[in-house]
Design an enzyme around this catalytic site. Sequence first.
Site, PDB file in Angstrom:
ATOM      1  N   LYS A  40       4.000   6.868   4.453  1.00  0.00           N
ATOM      2  CA  LYS A  40       5.011   5.872   4.176  1.00  0.00           C
ATOM      3  C   LYS A  40       6.112   6.389   3.260  1.00  0.00           C
ATOM      4  O   LYS A  40       7.302   6.268   3.559  1.00  0.00           O
ATOM      5  CB  LYS A  40       4.287   4.690   3.536  1.00  0.00           C
ATOM      6  CG  LYS A  40       5.130   3.592   3.065  1.00  0.00           C
ATOM      7  CD  LYS A  40       4.282   2.653   2.230  1.00  0.00           C
ATOM      8  CE  LYS A  40       3.853   3.350   0.945  1.00  0.00           C
ATOM      9  NZ  LYS A  40       3.131   2.441   0.040  1.00  0.00           N
ATOM     10  N   THR A  41       5.707   6.982   2.152  1.00  0.00           N
ATOM     11  CA  THR A  41       6.701   7.462   1.204  1.00  0.00           C
ATOM     12  C   THR A  41       7.578   8.536   1.846  1.00  0.00           C
ATOM     13  O   THR A  41       8.797   8.557   1.664  1.00  0.00           O
ATOM     14  CB  THR A  41       6.024   8.021  -0.055  1.00  0.00           C
ATOM     15  OG1 THR A  41       5.080   7.068  -0.509  1.00  0.00           O
ATOM     16  CG2 THR A  41       7.031   8.275  -1.144  1.00  0.00           C
ATOM     17  N   ASP A 227       9.519  -1.311  -1.074  1.00  0.00           N
ATOM     18  CA  ASP A 227       8.197  -0.727  -0.838  1.00  0.00           C
ATOM     19  C   ASP A 227       7.116  -1.718  -1.283  1.00  0.00           C
ATOM     20  O   ASP A 227       7.391  -2.618  -2.079  1.00  0.00           O
ATOM     21  CB  ASP A 227       8.095   0.571  -1.644  1.00  0.00           C
ATOM     22  CG  ASP A 227       6.910   1.400  -1.196  1.00  0.00           C
ATOM     23  OD1 ASP A 227       6.287   1.054  -0.180  1.00  0.00           O
ATOM     24  OD2 ASP A 227       6.612   2.402  -1.879  1.00  0.00           O
ATOM     25  N   ARG A 611      -8.369   5.640  -0.448  1.00  0.00           N
ATOM     26  CA  ARG A 611      -7.800   6.575  -1.431  1.00  0.00           C
ATOM     27  C   ARG A 611      -8.362   7.977  -1.229  1.00  0.00           C
ATOM     28  O   ARG A 611      -7.809   8.961  -1.696  1.00  0.00           O
ATOM     29  CB  ARG A 611      -8.105   6.161  -2.886  1.00  0.00           C
ATOM     30  CG  ARG A 611      -7.511   4.855  -3.382  1.00  0.00           C
ATOM     31  CD  ARG A 611      -6.074   4.702  -3.082  1.00  0.00           C
ATOM     32  NE  ARG A 611      -5.880   3.980  -1.829  1.00  0.00           N
ATOM     33  CZ  ARG A 611      -4.745   3.950  -1.148  1.00  0.00           C
ATOM     34  NH1 ARG A 611      -3.696   4.611  -1.584  1.00  0.00           N
ATOM     35  NH2 ARG A 611      -4.631   3.287  -0.020  1.00  0.00           N
TER      36      ARG A 611
END
Length: 781
Positions: A40-41, A227, A611
């Site tokens: 995403k980033t 975001d 994560r």
Amino acid sequence: MVSFNGKKMGYLDTLNNEQYIAATTVDGPVLILAGAGSGKTRVLVHRIANMIDNMGVNPWNILAITFTNKAAGEMRERVDNIVGAGADSIWVSTFHSMCVRILRRHIDCIGYDSNFTIYDTDDQKSVMKDIMKRLEIDTKFLKERTVLSAISSAKDELIDPDEFEENCKGDYKKEQIAKLYRAYQETCKQSNALDFDDLIVKTVELFEKCPEVLNNYQERFRYICVDEYQDTNTAQFELIRLLADKYKNLCVVGDDDQSIYKFRGANISNILDFEKVYPDAKVIKLEQNYRSTQNILDAANAVIRNNVGRKDKSLWTDRGSGEKLHYRQLETAYEEADYIAADMAKAIRNGDCGYGDCAVLYRTNAQSRILEEAFVKRSMPYNVVGGVNFYSRKEIKDILAYLKTIDNAVDDVAVKRIINVPKRGIGQTTVNRVSDYALQNGIGFFAAASMADRIDGVSKAAATKLTGFVDYINEYRDKAQMMSIEQLIDDILKTTDYIDELKANEEDADERIENIDELISKAVSFEEEAEEVNLSSFLSDVALVADIDRLGDEQTKVVLMTLHGAKGLEFPRVYIAGAEDGVFPSASAIFDEDPTQIEEERRLAYVGITRAKDVLTITAARQRMLRGETQYNQVSRFVREIPEELLDNRPEKVRRMDIMEYDESSSERMSFKAAPFGITGAGSVYGMSRPKAVVTKKTTPQECKPYIAKTGLLSNAGIQKGVVKSDSLEYAEGDRVTHIKYGVGTVTKIESEPRDYKVTVDFDSAGTKIMYAAFAKLVKI
DNA sequence: CGTACTAGTCTTTTT
DNA sequence: GACTAGTACG
């Protein structure tokens, strides 16, 4: 920069198909549903770079909003790295810091001063406490926390005091809250202070009241990108909607499965209904995961599938299945912590990873202590993120209060905090007198203190001390213009002998002094880096720092933090500790009649699992101490939702639990020693509300007496509830009995129910209680 | 006015 | 169990 066929710039070539579409769809509303670890980033960064490099967008016209300052910093850095020039004129910030920036410029339009202070939770509490005292509202009837959270929820929904009052007609408690809400806002206004929620609310208000200001920002921010959109609340949504209203180039990125901030007002329908609000929105799904192994993703998918009302998606990777997930159930929380530290140490010895590759995640901050002890014991370097925010430590808040007083003398909270710190012999009585005087005359506390000699009841001696303090601050107000913030802090420390006081009175003076040194370093770097250097901006900068922001890039320490804190991060090796029903998911979620509470916890589990890049270990303890009482918990239902073939150890079957007390007349917590049925051990009570009290205890099936599921909720929880009726009671109606907790009382009623006797006792001092005989253990006297 | 002790509350998660 | 607010006493 390399160009291929004059079409794509080189860096876009590294994107997959969906990512590419996301990065090149620039005009109009866009919703990017980005699964965990889907890059995403990267997409956002490339999208911005593409806008600037290929679409001729002026960086100045771009606004990117992230969740934390840390994320903002990372995004800026990454954009910087791929964009030629001009990246620094992109506005990248969090909602809160963006609002502060806007408000510092324009807040005078809505009647505040531009040097307003920001109240944190502590400050809010002391304001509310004062108000409740003033309005004579008993804090036993209404707790400050309750009131403040009601106010906060109202603000999240953009409900002002008038509307709030409208909505609560007829409900006495709510009417009181409405009154307090109004008084609270007035007090804040008079103190020229805004709380966190106000930052958003007042910016919306500013935009609504001053169209020319709004227009100004609409023109500036022609391209807006948000975001973590699933975590926005109604007020933030409105803020964005207003800003984007003119050009409608709004790109929101989020994942409904990672929405974990409902308690803070996050409105999941913002993301679920985006297409309703913007019918022409383009929707792009990113489902390929670049982070984790397939086993980890399968586990995450399997868990989250149990939620209803989500946008269907399923993560996949081409990385291969990887190791199985590790699952261990230990006897106690100490053994659990020790296991984690030992397992990690082993991996590090083997050269599988370094300290910085590892993270331990848990549900509540309170769990960190035992883990820390385990790491200390093995001399393993670690970093705890969260818990007490650095800037809310006493010594830091004291110094900041000095700065606030100098900057904004009408900030009563700050002034009262330091008026007698260090001790100046100004006591509570004096402070109260001055407060009353300030209130009567509609002035601030500081202003009242400066006319202390005129206040009745303030002795000559006290007045001298007060004016001494006022003069002291006023002197600084002049000096502050000429001094750097660093000098200012140094000077205050010197003139107040603050450090010496610390050394004389505090056990952990050294640590506190270190903290103060860190504050000074922060001041120095602020003055070097900030665009606008003045006290107000320093103070708001500091007020908006989240603990995660201070987590540097140092890759040399194990990170310990809550699951919430871990959102947006990734680690090669992740441990999720405390995977027990009652801890994670929390007892309050289990017993809440609102089933979406469990769904939120499940999303948290999804966040936690995803994560991990390579190795995920989930641990649980059979018993743990919580709030001073030992609890025996089942394995988390989320562990059981993971297909067994993905785990290296099978979770044990649901242990039958024995039971409980059930006291419909009170929501009091009850401690419960040993089972009433000859079962040894101690149980404890959890589940603060609804099905009241539930005691859980480890036991073998043979030991269990027949069980009754008293409520559907409890059986959902995998906990059963039951009682065993004795043949007869030793006491009868009218008898005097004693109870271990409530003392002596008179039995007023005994009702025979199928499973037990329901006994009503009128206690001499504890009032009337209704209880079941098997648990009450009443003794006739 | 300041200190020392006691009783009550608390825990979900945070910008 | 830990922290905090409130109270009693010096």
